[in-house]
Design a protein around this motif. Structure first.
Motif, mmCIF file in Angstrom:
data_model
loop_
_atom_site.group_PDB
_atom_site.id
_atom_site.type_symbol
_atom_site.label_atom_id
_atom_site.label_comp_id
_atom_site.label_asym_id
_atom_site.label_seq_id
_atom_site.Cartn_x
_atom_site.Cartn_y
_atom_site.Cartn_z
ATOM 1 N N LYS A 5 41.580 62.544 17.030
ATOM 2 C CA LYS A 5 42.103 63.719 16.343
ATOM 3 C C LYS A 5 42.869 64.617 17.301
ATOM 4 O O LYS A 5 43.962 65.101 16.986
ATOM 5 N N LYS A 6 42.323 64.840 18.495
ATOM 6 C CA LYS A 6 42.986 65.678 19.496
ATOM 7 C C LYS A 6 44.290 65.025 19.963
ATOM 8 O O LYS A 6 45.301 65.709 20.158
ATOM 9 N N ALA A 7 44.293 63.713 20.130
ATOM 10 C CA ALA A 7 45.498 62.999 20.551
ATOM 11 C C ALA A 7 46.618 63.161 19.517
ATOM 12 O O ALA A 7 47.782 63.362 19.882
ATOM 13 N N ILE A 8 46.263 63.100 18.250
ATOM 14 C CA ILE A 8 47.258 63.288 17.184
ATOM 15 C C ILE A 8 47.819 64.707 17.237
ATOM 16 O O ILE A 8 49.030 64.912 17.128
ATOM 17 N N GLU A 9 46.957 65.690 17.449
ATOM 18 C CA GLU A 9 47.410 67.080 17.560
ATOM 19 C C GLU A 9 48.369 67.255 18.738
ATOM 20 O O GLU A 9 49.383 67.949 18.629
ATOM 21 N N ILE A 10 48.055 66.632 19.867
ATOM 22 C CA ILE A 10 48.911 66.719 21.060
ATOM 23 C C ILE A 10 50.263 66.082 20.791
ATOM 24 O O ILE A 10 51.312 66.644 21.128
ATOM 25 N N ALA A 11 50.261 64.903 20.166
ATOM 26 C CA ALA A 11 51.522 64.219 19.854
ATOM 27 C C ALA A 11 52.367 65.040 18.894
ATOM 28 O O ALA A 11 53.584 65.185 19.084
ATOM 29 N N LYS A 12 51.737 65.588 17.874
ATOM 30 C CA LYS A 12 52.461 66.397 16.884
ATOM 31 C C LYS A 12 53.066 67.636 17.543
ATOM 32 O O LYS A 12 54.219 67.980 17.306
ATOM 33 N N SER A 13 52.305 68.275 18.391
ATOM 34 C CA SER A 13 52.797 69.465 19.099
ATOM 35 C C SER A 13 53.946 69.103 20.043
ATOM 36 O O SER A 13 54.951 69.813 20.109
ATOM 37 N N PHE A 14 53.805 67.986 20.753
ATOM 38 C CA PHE A 14 54.865 67.535 21.655
ATOM 39 C C PHE A 14 56.141 67.252 20.864
ATOM 40 O O PHE A 14 57.230 67.648 21.280
ATOM 41 N N ALA A 15 56.005 66.583 19.733
ATOM 42 C CA ALA A 15 57.168 66.268 18.896
ATOM 43 C C ALA A 15 57.870 67.545 18.445
ATOM 44 O O ALA A 15 59.093 67.658 18.531
ATOM 45 N N ARG A 16 57.110 68.504 17.989
ATOM 46 C CA ARG A 16 57.682 69.768 17.514
ATOM 47 C C ARG A 16 58.354 70.533 18.658
ATOM 48 O O ARG A 16 59.496 70.970 18.542
ATOM 49 N N ASP A 17 57.667 70.663 19.783
ATOM 50 C CA ASP A 17 58.180 71.437 20.913
ATOM 51 C C ASP A 17 59.418 70.821 21.551
ATOM 52 O O ASP A 17 60.242 71.522 22.123
ATOM 53 N N ARG A 19 61.536 68.606 19.890
ATOM 54 C CA ARG A 19 62.477 68.199 18.838
ATOM 55 C C ARG A 19 62.569 66.678 18.665
ATOM 56 O O ARG A 19 63.629 66.127 18.452
ATOM 57 N N TYR A 20 61.411 66.046 18.787
ATOM 58 C CA TYR A 20 61.297 64.643 18.445
ATOM 59 C C TYR A 20 60.838 64.574 16.998
ATOM 60 O O TYR A 20 60.426 65.570 16.426
ATOM 61 N N GLY A 21 60.859 63.379 16.421
ATOM 62 C CA GLY A 21 60.466 63.240 15.031
ATOM 63 C C GLY A 21 58.968 63.187 14.821
ATOM 64 O O GLY A 21 58.217 62.765 15.692
ATOM 65 N N TRP A 22 58.555 63.622 13.627
ATOM 66 C CA TRP A 22 57.159 63.516 13.210
ATOM 67 C C TRP A 22 57.115 63.482 11.693
ATOM 68 O O TRP A 22 57.668 64.354 11.032
ATOM 69 N N ASP A 23 56.473 62.486 11.139
ATOM 70 C CA ASP A 23 56.340 62.361 9.695
ATOM 71 C C ASP A 23 54.890 62.637 9.313
ATOM 72 O O ASP A 23 54.001 61.854 9.649
ATOM 73 N N GLU A 24 54.660 63.744 8.636
ATOM 74 C CA GLU A 24 53.309 64.136 8.225
ATOM 75 C C GLU A 24 52.658 63.129 7.283
ATOM 76 O O GLU A 24 51.443 63.061 7.206
ATOM 77 N N SER A 25 53.446 62.352 6.559
ATOM 78 C CA SER A 25 52.859 61.428 5.589
ATOM 79 C C SER A 25 52.582 60.049 6.189
ATOM 80 O O SER A 25 51.961 59.218 5.549
ATOM 81 N N PHE A 26 53.048 59.805 7.408
ATOM 82 C CA PHE A 26 52.784 58.514 8.035
ATOM 83 C C PHE A 26 52.621 58.675 9.543
ATOM 84 O O PHE A 26 53.565 59.002 10.245
ATOM 85 N N TYR A 27 51.414 58.455 10.016
ATOM 86 C CA TYR A 27 51.143 58.368 11.450
ATOM 87 C C TYR A 27 49.831 57.630 11.624
ATOM 88 O O TYR A 27 48.999 57.585 10.722
ATOM 89 N N GLU A 28 49.675 57.012 12.787
ATOM 90 C CA GLU A 28 48.439 56.294 13.079
ATOM 91 C C GLU A 28 48.180 56.328 14.567
ATOM 92 O O GLU A 28 49.100 56.541 15.364
#
Length: 89
Positions: A5-17, A19-28
């Motif tokens: 769960k923490k790894a997903i949060e880190i990846a999502k934050s990195f993507a946002r910060d 400007r990389y892509g992140w799809d909320e409906s698909f990640y694993e």
């Protein structure tokens, strides 16, 4: 060691910060390694997955992978289309 769960949060934050892509409906997340380091490999898409256009994901997938170091808890590499990996550390 960080959990999935923490790894997903880190990846999502990195993507946002960054400007990389992140799809909320698909990640694993899955366990992996890079350069001998244990990492969480977080996979998503760099465009939104549209359920109304399933053919689009088959014809034009745009995967992106974030490598989250399990010990440091930070993104150490990003991999996009074409097997190109950008190592950040």
């Amino acid at each position: 060691m960080i959990n999935e769960k923490k790894a997903i949060e880190i990846a999502k934050s990195f993507a946002r910060d960054n400007r990389y892509g992140w799809d909320e409906s698909f990640y694993e997340a899955k366990l992996s390694s890079i350069d001998g380091k244990s990492v969480w490999l977080i996979s998503t898409l760099d465009i939104k997955h549209f359920k109304e256009l399933p053919w689009m994901m088959e014809e034009m997938p745009s995967p992106i992978h974030y490598f989250i170091d399990m010990s440091l808890g930070e993104c150490i590499a990003v991999k996009g289309r074409g097997d190109i990996t950008i190592k950040l550390k």
